[in-house]
Design an enzyme around this catalytic site. Structure first.
Site, PDB file in Angstrom:
ATOM      1  N   HIS A 487       0.816  -1.212   0.000  1.00 24.67           N
ATOM      2  CA  HIS A 487       0.000   0.000   0.000  1.00 24.67           C
ATOM      3  C   HIS A 487       0.852   1.266   0.000  1.00 24.67           C
ATOM      4  CE1 HIS A 487      -3.692   1.986  -0.007  1.00 24.67           C
ATOM      5  NE2 HIS A 487      -4.253   1.526   1.097  1.00 24.67           N
ATOM      6  N   ASP A 491      -2.136   2.306  -4.540  1.00 23.96           N
ATOM      7  CA  ASP A 491      -3.338   2.765  -3.855  1.00 23.96           C
ATOM      8  C   ASP A 491      -4.450   1.724  -3.979  1.00 23.96           C
ATOM      9  OD1 ASP A 491      -2.126   5.159  -3.178  1.00 23.96           O
ATOM     10  OD2 ASP A 491      -2.773   6.149  -5.027  1.00 23.96           O
TER      11      ASP A 491
END
Length: 516
Positions: A487, A491
């Site tokens: 992450h 995204d």
């Protein structure tokens, strides 16, 4: 005249403590003889002679702290004084060598040059391995390129071939010893041939007798012998009981790092030391203890590192496999007849992932410090389960290959993985990984990233389930898909979009054929 310097000591290690010199100034040394041992907070490193010569001077004394590249001493050529190495260390080895030279003169087995058999380069970032069982013994005659032993690294098993045809003169490591690239592990008398059985047997016995005292000196014989000099100094300065510190160094010796860790954990306090177990737990009646292989240790370490370093998250979707299953059924015979391999599911998944990676480049990228490296090549790692553990060979340039070629590559890599014949290059450089837990019956799971990659796709078992299609309930062969991603670089929107792209390509395989 050449300088003896501190070698590279490993990643993030910049200095070491000088241990006891194995020889004195003026002593003669042979190439690859151990001169001195350096101790770091992590490992002990042996400094060996790079050529035959004489130790003319010692610049760094025992207990001194030295940095990488620092001068330890000087090695010159010429005659040496007839003195004994310090503390008789290495004496047995030198006497054995001398006796071999004198005893073999004029004999058939003594003819020919003495050749070193060395540990080969084992691949990028591989700095050590574990010696397996010797395939030969002292006195055996070997051919050039004949396998002497197998070295197990954290990635693959590497065979060490004989550099020349001849007779095994000496074996320098034992099964289970740690070895490094370039280390001499055996000596071979080039062109020599073995004698009679009785002669070989007596020669083996003599060599074994010569080696036993030297090996005995390597084993700890008490609390002092189990600790390196710098660890003993730390213990004296801090009133630390080294007998209660577990050593991580060679042959179980306590290193400076072990001593410092013990101090940090309060091991100098008797109560805490006694409460902390210093030995492995006792086994029950129906239990057994088996040492983890280097491959298994590395798998465990890297998976944990991935969890610790990446902001790992998993998103899920599902794909209707009806179209691919129907297509395979229609073209399987023609496909197999033309290409010599069956059309499987993996090639569709590889192509579907490449299409998605081209649309969402962040999933094909990696973090390097404060930079992002975007990769415009698509090398997909395909996880393969073997008897020794999970390995991930790489299918290269998947964006330029056909379904047939990808199937051939996967079959070849899988076979070599199970046979233990993968090379280091076969398993390095993947930009993305696919793991198929479905072959073992897994219905859903969260795969762990293969660092430094930013994405891994988990395939699962195809399961028939009732699905609502155009207002009607239909039974469809469905597969859950899982994308684990970093992450920090990918995204949530990108991850979900990526997985949707994969789903669309699988449910409409004509998109892959038409490149849309």
């Amino acid at each position: 005249m050449s300088d003896i310097t501190v070698p590279q000591l490993g990643e993030s290690v910049s200095e070491a403590t000088v241990g006891e010199w194995q020889i004195s100034e003026g002593d003669a040394v042979k190439k690859d003889d151990i001169l001195v041992e350096l101790e770091t907070d992590k490992v002990s490193v042996e400094v060996r002679a790079e050529a035959d010569g004489t130790l003319t001077s010692i610049a760094a004394k025992e207990g001194e702290t030295v940095e990488i590249g620092a001068k330890l001493g000087e090695l010159g050529s010429g005659e040496a004084k007839a003195s004994q190495p310090k503390g008789d260390k290495g004496n047995d080895k030198k006497e054995a060598s001398a006796s071999k030279a004198s005893g073999d003169e004029g004999g058939a087995s003594g003819s020919g040059e003495l050749i070193d058999a060395k540990v080969p380069v084992m691949g990028e970032s591989v700095s050590e391995g574990t010696a397996g069982e010797w395939a030969v013994k002292v006195g055996d005659t070997v051919e050039k390129d004949q396998t002497l032993l197998e070295i197990e690294t954290d990635k693959v098993a590497v065979e060490v071939p004989s550099p020349e045809a001849g007779e095994i003169e000496e074996l320098l490591v034992s099964e289970g010893d740690s070895v490094e690239p370039g280390q001499v592990i055996a000596k071979i008398r080039a062109g020599a041939s073995g004698g009679s059985a009785s002669k070989s047997k007596s020669k083996d016995e003599a060599k074994s007798a010569d080696k036993e005292p030297a090996r005995a000196k390597l084993k700890p014989s008490g609390d002092d012998a189990k600790a390196m000099p710098s660890a003993q100094r730390v213990a004296r300065e801090n009133d630390l009981d080294l007998s209660k510190v577990e050593g991580s160094g060679k042959d179980g010796r306590v290193t400076k790092g072990d001593a410092l860790k013990a101090l940090e954990s309060g091991a100098s306090a008797p109560a805490k030391s006694e409460s902390k177990p210093s030995a492995p737990r006792e086994l029950g009646e129906r239990e057994e203890r088996v040492k983890m292989t280097r491959l298994r240790q590395t798998i465990a370490r890297r998976l944990k590192e991935a969890q610790n370093s990446a902001a790992m998250l998993t998103t899920y979707n599902e794909a209707d496999m009806s179209a691919i299953m129907s297509l395979r059924k229609q073209v399987q015979d023609d496909f197999t007849s033309k290409h010599g391999v069956k059309l499987g599911f993996m090639s569709f998944f590889v192509k579907a992932c490449v299409t998605a990676l081209q649309d969402i480049p962040a999933v094909n990228a990696e973090i390097d410090g404060t930079d992002i490296i975007y990769k415009n090549h698509y090398d997909v790692g395909v996880a393969v389960g073997t008897d020794k553990g999970l390995v991930v060979p790489v299918v290269r340039d998947c964006d330029t290959k056909s379904l047939a070629q990808i199937e051939k590559d996967i079959i070849d890599l899988g076979k070599r993985a199970r046979d233990g014949k993968l090379s280091i290059d076969d398993m390095q450089g993947a930009t993305f990984t696919i793991s198929n837990g479905g072959v073992y019956g897994s219905l859903m799971s969260s795969p762990i990233l293969n660092a430094p990659q930013s994405g891994i796709l988990g395939m699962h078992k195809i399961q028939e389930r009732p699905m609502a299609i155009n207002g009607e309930v239909k039974i469809r062969p469905m597969m859950y898909l899982a994308l684990s991603y970093d992450h920090r670089i990918v995204d949530g929107k990108e991850a979900v979009t990526f997985l949707v792209r994969v789903k669309e390509s699988l449910e409409k395989p004509e998109r892959l054929i038409l490149d849309i």
